[in-house]
Design a protein around this motif. Sequence first.
Motif, PDB file in Angstrom:
ATOM      1  N   LEU C   9       5.807  17.965  18.355  1.00 26.45           N
ATOM      2  CA  LEU C   9       6.969  16.942  19.817  1.00 26.45           C
ATOM      3  C   LEU C   9       7.899  18.439  19.516  1.00 26.45           C
ATOM      4  O   LEU C   9       7.643  19.245  20.448  1.00 26.45           O
ATOM      5  CB  LEU C   9       7.623  15.981  19.392  1.00 26.45           C
ATOM      6  N   ILE C  12       5.542  20.793  22.224  1.00 26.57           N
ATOM      7  CA  ILE C  12       4.581  20.229  22.425  1.00 26.57           C
ATOM      8  C   ILE C  12       5.949  20.045  24.308  1.00 26.57           C
ATOM      9  O   ILE C  12       5.462  20.075  24.897  1.00 26.57           O
ATOM     10  CB  ILE C  12       3.524  18.823  22.935  1.00 26.57           C
ATOM     11  N   GLN C  13       6.830  19.989  23.284  1.00 25.05           N
ATOM     12  CA  GLN C  13       7.833  19.693  24.518  1.00 25.05           C
ATOM     13  C   GLN C  13       8.225  20.937  25.204  1.00 25.05           C
ATOM     14  O   GLN C  13       9.335  20.981  26.512  1.00 25.05           O
ATOM     15  CB  GLN C  13       9.540  18.865  24.316  1.00 25.05           C
ATOM     16  N   ARG C  14       8.511  22.263  24.537  1.00 28.09           N
ATOM     17  CA  ARG C  14       7.614  23.149  25.148  1.00 28.09           C
ATOM     18  C   ARG C  14       7.136  23.511  25.623  1.00 28.09           C
ATOM     19  O   ARG C  14       7.104  24.432  27.181  1.00 28.09           O
ATOM     20  CB  ARG C  14       8.849  24.021  24.162  1.00 28.09           C
ATOM     21  N   ASN C  15       5.685  23.840  25.343  1.00 27.67           N
ATOM     22  CA  ASN C  15       4.279  24.083  25.983  1.00 27.67           C
ATOM     23  C   ASN C  15       3.477  22.894  24.879  1.00 27.67           C
ATOM     24  O   ASN C  15       3.293  22.959  24.396  1.00 27.67           O
ATOM     25  CB  ASN C  15       4.510  25.412  25.398  1.00 27.67           C
ATOM     26  N   SER C  16       3.204  22.817  26.497  1.00 30.56           N
ATOM     27  CA  SER C  16       1.857  21.146  26.270  1.00 30.56           C
ATOM     28  C   SER C  16       0.481  22.060  26.481  1.00 30.56           C
ATOM     29  O   SER C  16      -0.173  20.961  26.173  1.00 30.56           O
ATOM     30  CB  SER C  16       1.782  20.692  26.851  1.00 30.56           C
ATOM     31  N   ASP C  17       0.686  23.373  26.493  1.00 32.01           N
ATOM     32  CA  ASP C  17      -0.888  24.203  27.255  1.00 32.01           C
ATOM     33  C   ASP C  17      -1.213  24.896  25.830  1.00 32.01           C
ATOM     34  O   ASP C  17      -1.868  25.604  25.232  1.00 32.01           O
ATOM     35  CB  ASP C  17      -0.778  24.969  27.410  1.00 32.01           C
ATOM     36  N   ILE C  48       5.298   9.998  23.846  1.00 30.38           N
ATOM     37  CA  ILE C  48       4.866  10.937  24.646  1.00 30.38           C
ATOM     38  C   ILE C  48       4.535  10.604  25.731  1.00 30.38           C
ATOM     39  O   ILE C  48       3.501   9.778  25.643  1.00 30.38           O
ATOM     40  CB  ILE C  48       3.732  11.531  23.961  1.00 30.38           C
ATOM     41  N   ASN C  50       4.334  11.770  28.852  1.00 31.96           N
ATOM     42  CA  ASN C  50       3.059  13.078  30.292  1.00 31.96           C
ATOM     43  C   ASN C  50       3.733  13.664  30.037  1.00 31.96           C
ATOM     44  O   ASN C  50       3.870  14.765  29.159  1.00 31.96           O
ATOM     45  CB  ASN C  50       3.974  12.443  31.632  1.00 31.96           C
ATOM     46  N   ASN C  51       3.009  14.703  30.641  1.00 32.76           N
ATOM     47  CA  ASN C  51       2.650  16.313  30.443  1.00 32.76           C
ATOM     48  C   ASN C  51       2.559  16.556  31.888  1.00 32.76           C
ATOM     49  O   ASN C  51       1.776  16.237  32.490  1.00 32.76           O
ATOM     50  CB  ASN C  51       1.372  17.744  30.278  1.00 32.76           C
ATOM     51  N   ILE C  52       3.808  17.202  31.919  1.00 38.31           N
ATOM     52  CA  ILE C  52       4.181  18.107  34.137  1.00 38.31           C
ATOM     53  C   ILE C  52       4.331  19.037  33.501  1.00 38.31           C
ATOM     54  O   ILE C  52       4.700  20.093  32.334  1.00 38.31           O
ATOM     55  CB  ILE C  52       5.442  17.557  34.310  1.00 38.31           C
ATOM     56  N   SER C  53       3.844  20.240  35.374  1.00 36.81           N
ATOM     57  CA  SER C  53       4.362  21.486  36.057  1.00 36.81           C
ATOM     58  C   SER C  53       6.047  21.309  36.032  1.00 36.81           C
ATOM     59  O   SER C  53       6.303  20.796  36.664  1.00 36.81           O
ATOM     60  CB  SER C  53       3.403  21.807  36.092  1.00 36.81           C
ATOM     61  N   LEU C  54       6.410  22.468  34.879  1.00 37.26           N
ATOM     62  CA  LEU C  54       7.895  22.621  35.261  1.00 37.26           C
ATOM     63  C   LEU C  54       8.267  23.719  36.713  1.00 37.26           C
ATOM     64  O   LEU C  54       7.316  24.503  36.401  1.00 37.26           O
ATOM     65  CB  LEU C  54       9.065  23.075  34.142  1.00 37.26           C
TER      66      LEU C  54
END
Lengths: 151, 151, 151, 151, 151, 151, 151, 151
Positions: C9, C12-17, C48, C50-54
Amino acid sequence: MDEIDRKILSVIQRNSDIELKKIGVISGLNSPSAVSRRIGYMKNAGIIENNISLIDYKKIGFSFYTITFVRAKYGKDYYKDLGKALMVLPGVISVDFLLGDIDFVLYTINRDAEEYQKLMDVLTTMDGIVRTDSHVILTNFSRDNYSNINL
Amino acid sequence: MDEIDRKILSVIQRNSDIELKKIGVISGLNSPSAVSRRIGYMKNAGIIENNISLIDYKKIGFSFYTITFVRAKYGKDYYKDLGKALMVLPGVISVDFLLGDIDFVLYTINRDAEEYQKLMDVLTTMDGIVRTDSHVILTNFSRDNYSNINL
Amino acid sequence: MDEIDRKILSVIQRNSDIELKKIGVISGLNSPSAVSRRIGYMKNAGIIENNISLIDYKKIGFSFYTITFVRAKYGKDYYKDLGKALMVLPGVISVDFLLGDIDFVLYTINRDAEEYQKLMDVLTTMDGIVRTDSHVILTNFSRDNYSNINL
Amino acid sequence: MDEIDRKILSVIQRNSDIELKKIGVISGLNSPSAVSRRIGYMKNAGIIENNISLIDYKKIGFSFYTITFVRAKYGKDYYKDLGKALMVLPGVISVDFLLGDIDFVLYTINRDAEEYQKLMDVLTTMDGIVRTDSHVILTNFSRDNYSNINL
Amino acid sequence: MDEIDRKILSVIQRNSDIELKKIGVISGLNSPSAVSRRIGYMKNAGIIENNISLIDYKKIGFSFYTITFVRAKYGKDYYKDLGKALMVLPGVISVDFLLGDIDFVLYTINRDAEEYQKLMDVLTTMDGIVRTDSHVILTNFSRDNYSNINL
Amino acid sequence: MDEIDRKILSVIQRNSDIELKKIGVISGLNSPSAVSRRIGYMKNAGIIENNISLIDYKKIGFSFYTITFVRAKYGKDYYKDLGKALMVLPGVISVDFLLGDIDFVLYTINRDAEEYQKLMDVLTTMDGIVRTDSHVILTNFSRDNYSNINL
Amino acid sequence: MDEIDRKILSVIQRNSDIELKKIGVISGLNSPSAVSRRIGYMKNAGIIENNISLIDYKKIGFSFYTITFVRAKYGKDYYKDLGKALMVLPGVISVDFLLGDIDFVLYTINRDAEEYQKLMDVLTTMDGIVRTDSHVILTNFSRDNYSNINL
Amino acid sequence: MDEIDRKILSVIQRNSDIELKKIGVISGLNSPSAVSRRIGYMKNAGIIENNISLIDYKKIGFSFYTITFVRAKYGKDYYKDLGKALMVLPGVISVDFLLGDIDFVLYTINRDAEEYQKLMDVLTTMDGIVRTDSHVILTNFSRDNYSNINL
């Protein structure tokens, strides 16, 4: 009420389990029965209200303490009715009516924020309450420290 | 801590003079010694702190009650040292440290305004206190009403 | 949830890629499929979301950010209904219900003052809102800096 | 930036895992590679910053959320230095500098009041902080609900 | 709008009686008629609104100046209607609608407290006004000092 | 100062370009030279200060208007020195010193938030300023509406 | 009103029992009858209202003094009717109507908190009163010290 | 102090020029000398302090009245020294020290704003004063209306 009575009260406001004999020594009475008589007299006069056990509620799962201010709506006997309604709400430990821009101060003890929220749900639908303002207690340095009263 | 312990605490937080036998009946224990054992256990665990006598201080000449807010100066351990210094001041019954724009809330009981003024004289010269804000209590609806806690 | 989950976590909380293999190295798992399994498990558990784009909204013409306080009218379920109504308003990014003298805090992002004024036009006619108090954000030092959370 | 870019951003600010093909359909592009090119362009331009996983921190033991106001001491570059110092503190999720009588608003997430108290211990000894004012979040209706932004 | 226009405005916002020739020298135009043309153009565009004489009202008996805050009641178009109603009241020199906890700020000039009281009598009976808060101006350091604007 | 002077001022405070002849008709003087003489006299007496052109600054790129409160540090001549220092700052259009808990009110006009931030950078490092509190103006209903003064 | 009148007033505002002859000496009149004439004239003009005895109410059992702020509801003649109603309430010594966020300031003298509570019971049911805010006076340094007025 | 004394005080607190005989009738004494004896006794006891003439200062050019709040700096005997310093300032009619967030309340009477400004110039340079907050009195409904005290 004389000096001896004051000494008795000084002792039992801190610890009501102390032996009568010991209280006698501290207060200057030479018989336990004299102590007992005076305590009985003060109970009858309503000076001594009750003996209670102090509980450390933090130890049994109560971790959400607040000071909650309540502002009431003006009207006939506005504070008396509301004061009485507040003093029986679960989780409300003390209710004081103040001079100034705050009307009531509540001391509340609940298990957690959710339980407190339920209390808030009651407060925000009570007739006569205009606003509340809750302050979470982070540290309780002392409560009911009556030994600070110089009798 | 089980349901029986909770029932015992429910009783003695209101009245610590109730007979063990009666407490047993309420909490579902059939012997006074079983009650006694559990109380002893909870005392050892620090759950039960003390038995005290509740005094009606109004009846013995204390008529000036306040809620006093204290704002402290920031700094290392600012609230711990100050909290400890506050909790031993004469007339200060409880000291709570809050989240938000008030730092401490004191509950004070004094004989009259003059005696309270002496407490204020101490507060206003204490290191670490920036401001105080006192609210006189007109009516004390309930204090230490622990029976409101649903154990 | 164990230490390995926490490490996953944290990443991926910083970078999910980041590649599963790399996450495995950081979290102490020796196969990407083990990482994948754990992520899948935490998705199912709702940990977790969702994955989103900031997006840097400033760069695409959004230059008027505010923190807006909302004070609500008391009543049955007063905060639940209003909270839900607020969270779908255009330009409102977050809605939090607070303890204390502020009820809701909104974080808003709009193109300019005029667009924000339109949001205000909605707020000031919504049932249950007594007052709003808007504070323009001059500098946004960091938002959604979840990497500050020590998992 | 044209309408197509806006539609792409509208999608991925909510969900960055959607297939390129589907994004193409929504935004009116007929090839995944065209979507990919545009996303790549917007990443280079800094419009898209990062993909992250949103975590439900409540589910993994973080239950103490606050909005904390900070008032700073005036001086040269007073807000820049302090803003930077605040944005790296553990538990501090966002830092915004406001116009008006509040200087900074922090959004904090901690496990419990004790962990938050440790953050407060840092804040109250930081150079340049005059006062803080913490508000506990009871209910988080939505956070990072960027889908409310009409691109 | 070019640099020359800005220089012309810089001059006439302070003093509209300066000769066209002199304005030409300052702004880099070599004929008064060129200055005149540009002024005419800016009048048509609404950039230049009007020429007025500044009066020292203190010298002719107006000695009671205030900044008055007005808080309005929320509702449809609440601020537009009220703003228009406020801007025609005698003694009200400017009306601004603000973000934040104050709705309107009025600048008022009256002969004395009695004349101002008459304005207050109107304000306190106007539909849509909840509260006013008046601040007497002791010293007016500068007003309409537009020369501080760097064009 | 007689009724005729008042009528002349009533006209020119709104429009200083009106022909002397027309002013004469309104004020009851039958010759332009009589109007001229009286205007000249009032200029000498300092009653008429200046003629200026009112500019619509919004039209030339100034879109960030605020009312900014300033609280000053007490001391000898504290408000005089500070008042003078404030009245020459770029973007500051008026400076008023008030009775009450606000010391100064500034009216500021800047191009945007960044330009205003530069003004704030100056204010927050000025000697004698304790706090500022900025309120963004959303709508300017009227400013310098001197025609509201009943002369 | 000349200098001699002012000197006479300076004396009698502090002490109305001083002999006419002595007042004459202080004010520069050589006959008691001239003093008497002037006093009579100022009584007729309403400049001198009355002679009263100042009482030390603390000495006869009045020990609860407050400054009480009153906020009124807006409406036609709202302050006039309320002002008159307030000025006849028992225990209310002075009633002043203020500019700003407080409407009325009352000075009250009562025997004790209970008697004051009765006054509050009246205030909180009076039409037109929205809120009161009471401040207990701890020390009265001086009241009615008109000798501070330099006539 | 008996009922007769109270009746005497009730009369002379409103009007000290009433004949002894008349006072006797009201208070139930049948000789002027008995009234005189009692008044003399109450003067000796300090209950009656002084006889003074009430002046209508508005009629002799004093038109600027304020209630001024003063916040003091904490320290040893902070309020005693400051209270004494305040009570001799020209224009300061009363000085009261309060419980709560205001320290002192001053009642001031001055000729106009300028004269008051001079008083402010003194206050803002006095040691121990942190802030003042002035409220202009628009209407003085009653002052020194001691007849409201039910003796």
